[in-house]
Design a protein around this motif. Sequence first.
Motif, PDB file in Angstrom:
ATOM      1  N   THR A 121     -16.143  -8.269 -16.972  1.00  0.00           N
ATOM      2  CA  THR A 121     -16.331  -6.874 -16.561  1.00  0.00           C
ATOM      3  C   THR A 121     -16.009  -6.669 -15.082  1.00  0.00           C
ATOM      4  N   PHE A 122     -16.320  -7.646 -14.250  1.00  0.00           N
ATOM      5  CA  PHE A 122     -16.270  -7.421 -12.805  1.00  0.00           C
ATOM      6  C   PHE A 122     -15.235  -8.262 -12.054  1.00  0.00           C
ATOM      7  N   THR A 123     -14.484  -9.115 -12.730  1.00  0.00           N
ATOM      8  CA  THR A 123     -13.479  -9.916 -12.027  1.00  0.00           C
ATOM      9  C   THR A 123     -12.532  -8.991 -11.261  1.00  0.00           C
ATOM     10  N   PRO A 124     -12.381  -9.188  -9.953  1.00  0.00           N
ATOM     11  CA  PRO A 124     -11.510  -8.307  -9.166  1.00  0.00           C
ATOM     12  C   PRO A 124     -10.060  -8.374  -9.628  1.00  0.00           C
ATOM     13  N   ASP A 125      -9.401  -7.254  -9.576  1.00  0.00           N
ATOM     14  CA  ASP A 125      -7.991  -7.166  -9.957  1.00  0.00           C
ATOM     15  C   ASP A 125      -7.145  -7.785  -8.840  1.00  0.00           C
ATOM     16  N   PRO A 126      -6.413  -8.877  -9.118  1.00  0.00           N
ATOM     17  CA  PRO A 126      -5.615  -9.513  -8.058  1.00  0.00           C
ATOM     18  C   PRO A 126      -4.531  -8.610  -7.480  1.00  0.00           C
ATOM     19  N   LYS A 127      -4.192  -7.553  -8.196  1.00  0.00           N
ATOM     20  CA  LYS A 127      -3.203  -6.606  -7.683  1.00  0.00           C
ATOM     21  C   LYS A 127      -3.799  -5.695  -6.610  1.00  0.00           C
ATOM     22  N   VAL A 128      -5.132  -5.646  -6.576  1.00  0.00           N
ATOM     23  CA  VAL A 128      -5.821  -4.738  -5.663  1.00  0.00           C
ATOM     24  C   VAL A 128      -6.443  -5.482  -4.486  1.00  0.00           C
ATOM     25  N   THR A 129      -6.961  -6.693  -4.727  1.00  0.00           N
ATOM     26  CA  THR A 129      -7.684  -7.419  -3.678  1.00  0.00           C
ATOM     27  C   THR A 129      -7.463  -8.915  -3.817  1.00  0.00           C
ATOM     28  N   LYS A 130      -7.622  -9.627  -2.694  1.00  0.00           N
ATOM     29  CA  LYS A 130      -7.538 -11.075  -2.701  1.00  0.00           C
ATOM     30  C   LYS A 130      -8.882 -11.713  -3.031  1.00  0.00           C
ATOM     31  N   GLU A 188     -14.921 -21.199 -16.015  1.00  0.00           N
ATOM     32  CA  GLU A 188     -13.618 -21.077 -16.640  1.00  0.00           C
ATOM     33  C   GLU A 188     -12.928 -19.814 -16.125  1.00  0.00           C
ATOM     34  N   PRO A 189     -11.610 -19.825 -16.110  1.00  0.00           N
ATOM     35  CA  PRO A 189     -10.901 -18.604 -15.699  1.00  0.00           C
ATOM     36  C   PRO A 189     -11.121 -17.491 -16.719  1.00  0.00           C
ATOM     37  N   TYR A 190     -11.406 -16.317 -16.222  1.00  0.00           N
ATOM     38  CA  TYR A 190     -11.643 -15.172 -17.093  1.00  0.00           C
ATOM     39  C   TYR A 190     -10.693 -14.047 -16.700  1.00  0.00           C
ATOM     40  N   THR A 191     -10.363 -13.236 -17.665  1.00  0.00           N
ATOM     41  CA  THR A 191      -9.568 -12.043 -17.399  1.00  0.00           C
ATOM     42  C   THR A 191     -10.415 -10.821 -17.731  1.00  0.00           C
ATOM     43  N   LEU A 192     -10.083  -9.709 -17.118  1.00  0.00           N
ATOM     44  CA  LEU A 192     -10.834  -8.484 -17.366  1.00  0.00           C
ATOM     45  C   LEU A 192     -10.779  -8.092 -18.833  1.00  0.00           C
ATOM     46  N   HIS A 193     -11.925  -7.662 -19.323  1.00  0.00           N
ATOM     47  CA  HIS A 193     -12.014  -7.138 -20.692  1.00  0.00           C
ATOM     48  C   HIS A 193     -12.877  -5.887 -20.620  1.00  0.00           C
ATOM     49  N   LEU A 194     -12.310  -4.825 -20.112  1.00  0.00           N
ATOM     50  CA  LEU A 194     -13.082  -3.612 -19.878  1.00  0.00           C
ATOM     51  C   LEU A 194     -13.275  -2.832 -21.170  1.00  0.00           C
ATOM     52  N   GLU A 195     -14.540  -2.576 -21.476  1.00  0.00           N
ATOM     53  CA  GLU A 195     -14.859  -1.766 -22.647  1.00  0.00           C
ATOM     54  C   GLU A 195     -14.485  -0.307 -22.368  1.00  0.00           C
ATOM     55  N   THR A 196     -14.107   0.383 -23.410  1.00  0.00           N
ATOM     56  CA  THR A 196     -13.684   1.780 -23.289  1.00  0.00           C
ATOM     57  C   THR A 196     -14.879   2.718 -23.403  1.00  0.00           C
ATOM     58  N   ILE A 197     -14.995   3.621 -22.449  1.00  0.00           N
ATOM     59  CA  ILE A 197     -16.066   4.612 -22.457  1.00  0.00           C
ATOM     60  C   ILE A 197     -15.481   5.971 -22.811  1.00  0.00           C
TER      61      ILE A 197
END
Length: 521
Positions: free
Chosen positions: A437-446, A33-42
């Motif tokens: 956690t690790f899905t690449p940011d489409p704004k940064v990489t293809k 399934e398509p996932y979006t980043l859900h980065l936990e705050t450290i």
Amino acid sequence: MGFWITAGSVLILALISGVLIREPSNVVRQTQEPYTLHLETIENPENAVDTFAKALTFPTVGKVDSPNHVGDPVAFQNLHKHLEKAFPTVYKALKVEKVNEYSLLMKWTGSDVALKPMLFISHCDVVPAPHTKSQNWTYPPFSGTVADGFIWGRGALDTKISLVGVLEAIKQLLTVNVSPQRTIFLAFGHDEEMGGEYGAKLIAERLKTHHNVEEFEIVLDEGGMIDIDGLGAKKLIPNTQVAGIGMATKGFESWKINLKGEGGHSSIPPTGHATSVAARMAAILARFEAQQTSTRLVSPTVEFLQGLAPGVRYAPLRMVFELANNRIINPILGQIIGGLGNRVLNAFVRTTAAVVAINAGGGAHNVLPLEGSIEINFRTLPGDTSSVKEYIDQIIQNESISGHARAEKIISGYPASAVTPSSGPNYELMVRAIMETFTPDPKVTKQKLIVAPLLIVGGTDALWYEEISAGKVFRFNPMKVESSKGDIDRIHGVDERIGVEGYLDAVRFYMRFIKLAAGDS
């Protein structure tokens, strides 16, 4: 190029046979399934990095001939002190036990005792790190140096990243008042690199006898990683990062072949008919090299190929991967993979035999030995039970019939583990935690990220928990590596390191995984 031609032939064969039409139920497509980043705050990430770097300064090297497999007891004791000092809230909230003095067992009691517990496995020990002219580290291996965007030191990848990373994750969760519904155990052995006999084995016994654990719901151990180079096959899998989740490990056993030969004075060696120990040994070694065990394409390697399929550039090969469990394509594809000459791929599709010791038996330069031996280590595929003995008997048949060769098992080791299912809620939970956690940011990489089940060819401490975790173990290190830059060789090699942001992502993964797997009461 030959691989693509042969793989295409497999597809043609299947089409001609009508398999694609008659057996659609055999086609298992790994969809995500398509996932979006859900980065936990450290909170205070600089402190988190410093804590991890400090843990790398303790030379907790295992030593097989030392008591409890501990080379330097002070190093292990100092690591324990560092962890207690760095994570006071964790040590307060969790029950902490020392097992056999150098291993750690921690329990974070959940609010719902009806739920089966979960387990994190890691280990305190590391392999030696020689620092010589031939093995010249950029920074000393036990310096814990933070420089050039990396944290350097033995254990950065294997596997203090999981040891310290999961403690940091729990610390961060406690900071925001997260507490689990499901009870969580942390099992940190101290001799994994030596086999785990004095660490994980005793922890597993304690879990059963003192904590009454009958079965874990889900277990996370070290294993696969995320290769941002597409497993080094950029032409085959372009613009793709691959996260491999270990779903099973191969078995381990060792055998010795005892040989007899014609002795006498070395000035008059035997001629013809290969009657000396050396000649018989050479013949057997040649057969081991030329006659490998049969290929078998089994789970989880079948699901690994299916998992890779969405990222494969070439449509015919993509379809072949999708059909990896098809009854006609499967054995042919296994033979193709085993015949590519790639040592890693070969280990995925057959029980491997590796000669690890040779004793020619010579006592002096003027004496022909009467006896000798060959020791072979086997790593068995899931499902292979009696194949090793049959294979050896075939290899030494000529010498065995004449009474000049006899095989004996010298290390029983352990069988291949149960295969964790690559479907169902637990697998989907793992995939979700990785993707969020690790899905690449489409704004940064293809690049895109795909997750694939994986067979782990080496052993880990999880084997000691098999009785209470069979089919529930996921083997995954939440870290990115670049195979094209030699990152895989850094594990047990020179210049072991992890990116600063890579370590923090590992902590974020553990935080996310705990929330998804254990809930928040």
